[in-house]
Design a protein around this motif. Structure first.
Motif, PDB file in Angstrom:
ATOM      1  N   ALA A 117       0.831  -1.210   0.000  1.00 25.71           N
ATOM      2  CA  ALA A 117       0.000   0.000   0.000  1.00 25.71           C
ATOM      3  C   ALA A 117       0.867   1.262   0.000  1.00 25.71           C
ATOM      4  CB  ALA A 117      -0.914  -0.003   1.214  1.00 25.71           C
ATOM      5  N   MET A 118       2.037   1.192   0.653  1.00 28.17           N
ATOM      6  CA  MET A 118       2.940   2.347   0.668  1.00 28.17           C
ATOM      7  C   MET A 118       3.475   2.620  -0.740  1.00 28.17           C
ATOM      8  SD  MET A 118       5.066   1.540   4.128  1.00 28.17           S
ATOM      9  CE  MET A 118       4.194   1.167   5.641  1.00 28.17           C
ATOM     10  N   GLY A 121       0.580   3.940  -2.711  1.00 24.14           N
ATOM     11  CA  GLY A 121       0.306   5.307  -2.253  1.00 24.14           C
ATOM     12  C   GLY A 121       1.245   6.311  -2.900  1.00 24.14           C
ATOM     13  N   LYS A 122       2.507   5.926  -3.029  1.00 24.36           N
ATOM     14  CA  LYS A 122       3.504   6.805  -3.661  1.00 24.36           C
ATOM     15  C   LYS A 122       3.142   7.003  -5.142  1.00 24.36           C
ATOM     16  CE  LYS A 122       7.869   7.493  -5.533  1.00 24.36           C
ATOM     17  NZ  LYS A 122       8.382   8.795  -5.755  1.00 24.36           N
ATOM     18  N   LYS A 124       0.197   6.711  -6.491  1.00 29.11           N
ATOM     19  CA  LYS A 124      -1.030   7.520  -6.537  1.00 29.11           C
ATOM     20  C   LYS A 124      -0.669   9.004  -6.382  1.00 29.11           C
ATOM     21  CE  LYS A 124      -5.361   7.960  -3.875  1.00 29.11           C
ATOM     22  NZ  LYS A 124      -5.290   9.136  -3.048  1.00 29.11           N
ATOM     23  N   ALA A 161      -4.260   1.994   0.399  1.00 24.43           N
ATOM     24  CA  ALA A 161      -3.639   3.181  -0.220  1.00 24.43           C
ATOM     25  C   ALA A 161      -4.674   4.236  -0.598  1.00 24.43           C
ATOM     26  CB  ALA A 161      -2.841   2.756  -1.441  1.00 24.43           C
ATOM     27  N   GLY A 162      -5.949   3.944  -0.353  1.00 20.78           N
ATOM     28  CA  GLY A 162      -7.010   4.917  -0.647  1.00 20.78           C
ATOM     29  C   GLY A 162      -7.504   4.843  -2.075  1.00 20.78           C
TER      30      GLY A 162
END
Lengths: 205, 183
Positions: A117-118, A121-122, A124, A161-162
């Motif tokens: 997810a990290m 997330g990056k 995204k 990660a949204g």
């Protein structure tokens, strides 16, 4: 309507693309590269770095640099493949109460989904910065050999990660070198030739 | 009732023509209304689709214009980066030769000229011994034992110089970093 981000979440590198005017376009990350190393680290000062920056500092901080997390996502700790891969990574891992895996970064334990997810997330955040609009939906690719647990774990990573993961897409064709393909074709043609030869010989008897 | 004052047409002679489909056995008014409502619904849906498509195309166009603007701004930087990237290996070779004292005098002048050209392009050198290691600018290739906690995480050796133009890192400096093992 917001754009849908296509993410290839790889073991070593990840890439992202959007469809613009009906054509796919690969997006560069904040560092200007078309691929982002699938590496996450927490530095000595506590800041989290993902991608190229995490890779550059990996030598100085091996215990807190997590890489190749895709090998562990959706797996149980006791699986032989996990035990084999565990021996080749410098970071710590342990078995959770449910039999899953957790990896350690600066005294804190994270599930493989959280690490993935990290990375997502990056990607995204970089896509949002590049496009100047918010990204909420994505499609993520997984290898064809991924089982249901691995697929749902990848989907969960996207959600952490949204991102609303609209679909998990299979990389249908495994990556092979040209030589592999040639060898495969030769083997197939040889076997079909020998099969044809067998059938011919059967009829000729 | 008012008396008809027309010239030669009597009111009973006036025939009101039925509208299209009316009184021709093509359905009752309720059915006609339902049909028209259905048509209206389809039209509204189509309109919404066209509207969404148009808005998306407009947003894409605005974003593309913005991107073109940014691209043209960064084109200059990218041009410099590409040019410098091709020259860097030769420059590195000159630097290494200089360190080993193998460079004839004439070549030293050429190296200086190159340095001057890089400076004129706005290039800045990245990575110096004693600086704090920063992954945004440096790439760690190894570690050395540090004497104290203060020197922990600082650059102990620069293996290859790094370069940047403004905020763009052309190449991170390849360095060795100090590591203080506290027991």
């Amino acid at each position: 309507m917001a754009k849908i981000l296509g993410i290839d979440l790889g073991t070593t590198n990840s890439a992202m693309a959007i469809v613009e005017g009906g054509e796919p376009r690969v997006l560069e990350n904040a560092e200007g590269a078309r691929t982002t190393p699938s590496i996450v680290a927490i530095g000595k000062t506590g800041e989290r770095v993902v991608g190229t920056l995490a890779k550059r500092q990996s030598v100085t901080n091996p215990l807190n640099t997590i890489f190749q997390i895709k090998r562990f996502i959706g797996h149980s700790f006791d699986e032989p493949a996990v035990q084999k891969d565990k021996a080749s990574v410098p970071f710590e891992m342990h078995k959770t109460e449910s039999g899953g895996i957790e990896v350690k970064m600066t005294e804190k334990w994270y599930r493989p989904e959280e690490i993935s997810a990290m990375i997502l997330g990056k990607m995204k955040a970089d896509a949002e910065a590049k496009l100047g609009e918010k990204i909420t939906q994505a499609v993520i690719t997984v290898p064809a050999y991924f089982n249901d647990d691995q697929r749902s774990a990848t989907k969960a990573a996207g959600q952490i990660a949204g991102l609303e993961v609209l679909r998990i897409i299979t990389n249908r064709r495994p990556r092979r070198s040209r030589m592999d393909l040639i060898k495969r074709r030769m083997r197939r043609s040889r076997s079909s030739t020998s099969a044809a030869a067998r059938s011919t010989s059967r009829y000729s008897k | 009732m008012a008396e008809w004052k027309g010239d030669d047409i009597a009111p009973e002679d006036i025939v009101i023509e039925p509208e299209h489909g009316e009184d021709r056995g093509e359905g009752k008014p309720e059915e006609k209304i339902a049909k028209m409502r259905e048509e209206l619904k389809v039209c509204r849906q189509e309109k919404q689709e066209y509207m969404d498509g148009w808005q998306r195309a407009k947003a894409d166009y605005v974003n593309a214009l913005k991107r073109f603007g940014e691209d043209s701004k960064s084109a200059e930087v990218r041009g410099k980066v590409k040019a410098v990237e091709t020259l860097l290996p030769a420059f590195d070779a000159l630097e290494r030769s200089k360190e080993h004292g193998e460079l004839p005098e004439g070549f030293t002048a050429i190296a200086k000229q190159l340095e001057g050209a890089f400076a004129a392009l706005g290039l800045e050198e990245v990575g110096k011994v004693g600086e704090q290691f920063n992954p945004a600018l440096h790439e760690a290739l190894g570690q050395d034992a540090a004497d104290s906690a203060e020197t922990d995480g600082t650059i102990t050796a620069v293996l290859e110089k790094g370069w940047r133009v403004g905020e763009t890192v052309i190449r991170p400096a390849k360095v060795r970093v100090g590591h203080f093992a506290s027991e």
